[in-house]
Design a protein around this motif. Sequence first.
Motif: not given
Ligand code: MG
Length: 593
Positions: A362, A469, A435, A336, A339, A459
Amino acid sequence: MSTVLDGFPAARGIVSARVHRVDWEIPTVPHRVLDPSEIDDELIRFAEARSAARQRLEELRARTAERLGEVEARIFDPQMLMLEDSEVVEGTERYVRENRLSAARAFEFRMLELKARWSRTSNPMVLDRLNDLEDLQTRVLAALLELADPWDLDSIAEDVVIVASNLTPSMVVQIESPHVVGIATDHGTRGSHWVILARSQMIPTVVGLGEVTRHASDGDEIILDGRIGRVIIEPEEQDRTTFLERRARLRTWEEAIESEARQDAVTRDGQPMSIRGNLDLPVEVENAKAAGADGIGLFRTEFLVLGRSAMPDEEEQFQAYRRVAEAFDGQAVYVRLFDLGGDKFPMFLNMPAEENPFLGWRAVRVLLDKPELFRAQMRALLRATVHGDVRIMIPLVNDVDEVQRVRALLEEEEDRLRRDGIPFSRGYKVGVMIETPAAALDAAELARHADFFSIGTNDLVQYTLAVDRTNAHLAPRYNPFHPSVVRQLHSVSRVARAAGIELSVCGEMAATVLGAFLLMGLDIDTLSVAWHTVPELKSVLRELEATSARTAARAALAASSARDVMECLADGIGDAVDLAPFRGRWELALPPR
Ligand code: MG
Ligand code: PEP
C-alpha cells in the motif's frame, strides 16, 4: 414497531419517503445446446449484443460527462475495456464454438469464471469492480435474451427512497426522476463507483446497512439520514416528530452557515483555527474554494487513477495540480502521492490479491517498489510548484528510510526537469502522513526529515485498534476517541511543536465536534476536512473555547476508555453546541445547534 438500521453515511441529506425496492439481479440464462449449423449465427449474435452494450455504455458515458463531468464519466471506462477484453470475448466464443453453448450461456460461464477469480480477495476495491462486471453482465445478457431494462424509474409518481441489495454505476447515472430522494443499500462502500456518482448527484445515501432489503418492503415509510448513516423503517410517531425537528434545524443551520462560510474560524476566546479542505477530484476545487476552505490540506490524487484504464500521463496530472494550486493562489495545497492499495486499487495494474490488503502492499510501499508508476506524478507536481504553494505529502510512512528514498526519487526528477529546462520552485516542502503507530511513536525521528506532518486519523485509528475501517460489522469498535489514539495525537503534537514543524490533522474525526474540540485542546490548530464540511466546522468552532478545550483534553488524556474520553469532551463543550443527536456515538457529521 419501527426498525432502525445503521450503516455508512455516504451522501448527506435527511429525507422521509416511501420505499421503492429495486430487486434487480443478473438475468437467468436458459440452458440450450446449439446445433452445429447455428454456431456461426450465434457468434454474430454475440458480436451484436456487445456492440449494443457498447453503444449503451457510450450513451451513459456521454450523459454522465454532460451532467456530472469528465472524471465521473470515466467510471464507465473499465466496463468498455472489459467488453473488448480478449479473456472475455475469446473465452466466450470458445465456449460457443467448442461446447456448442448459446452465446448467453457461454458469456455467463465466462463471467462466472472471472468473478470467481476476482472474488478470492476481500479487497473492497476489487469487490467494487466486481460490481462493474455485474453491471456489464446484466447489460450484455439483456441484449442477448432480449429483456427489458429492469431500471425504469420514470413512472414513479411519489417521493421514494430506493432500497436495494446493491446498485451499479449505470443504474445510478440513469436516475433523473426528481422523485428519487434517497438510496439505502445492504452493500457498498463510500468508495464504490455508484456511490461516488450518487454523491455527485447529491442524492442522500446510506450504504452497508447489511439487511435493509430484509426489513423494507415496497411502499413502507422510511426515514433516511445520510449524515449519520441511519434509516428508520415504518417509523413511530415519535421518530417522525424527531425527524421533522431535526430536518428543520438542519435546514436553518445549513442556510445560516452557508452565508458565514467566508468568515474565519476564530474560537469564542480568540484562538484562530485554520480549516483546510480535503479534495478527491480536481473538479471539486471551485466548490472547496466557495466553501471557504483555507487551502487544500489533502488532495487524494488516487481518484485520478481509479476507474481508469491506464495511469494518467504527466500533462494531464500537471493540469490537475495546477488547477488546484491556482484556485488557491496564496494558500497551501497539500497533494498526496498516489495512495494506491488498501481499498484503492486500479484494476488495470493487476495487483496480486492479498489476504490483508490494509496490512499489505500500500501507499509508499507501492511507490518504492514501483517508482515508474509515480515518476510522472512527481514531475507534474514539481512543475505545478511554479503555479502555487504545492506541497508534497507521503502516505503511510513507517520510517525515515522511506522518506529519504522518496526524496531521492524527487531529486532524480528535479535533475531531469533541470536538464530539460523546465521550471519548478526550489524549496518546495515534503512532508509525511502520520498514519501508523510506528510513525506516531517515531515522530521525533521523522521530524528531522520532514517539512511537515499531517496526521491521517482514519488509518491511525484502524492500525492502532486493529479494526478494519471498511468493515461495517466493526463500525462500533472503530472509535477515534480510544485513549491509545488520544495519547498518540498528544505525543505527535508535542513532538511537532518541539521540532518547530507544521502539524495538521486530515482524518474524518477532525470534522466532528468532539474531534475538533479534542484536537484544538491538544494544540493542533490546523484541521483538514471534506471540503463540504468546512463551513459547518468553522461555524461550530466559532462557538467553542480553546481554553476549555485544553482543560477537556487534559482530562481526556487521563481517561481510561473511549466512552470516558467522549464524556470529558462532551462535558467540556457543555451547551455551547447541541450534541443531543450524537450522544454516545462519534459520527462523521456535525450536528446542528
Ligand atoms: Mg490514510
Ligand atoms: C487518513 O488515513 O486519515 C487519511 C486522511 O487518508 P485516507 O482516508 O485517504 O486513507
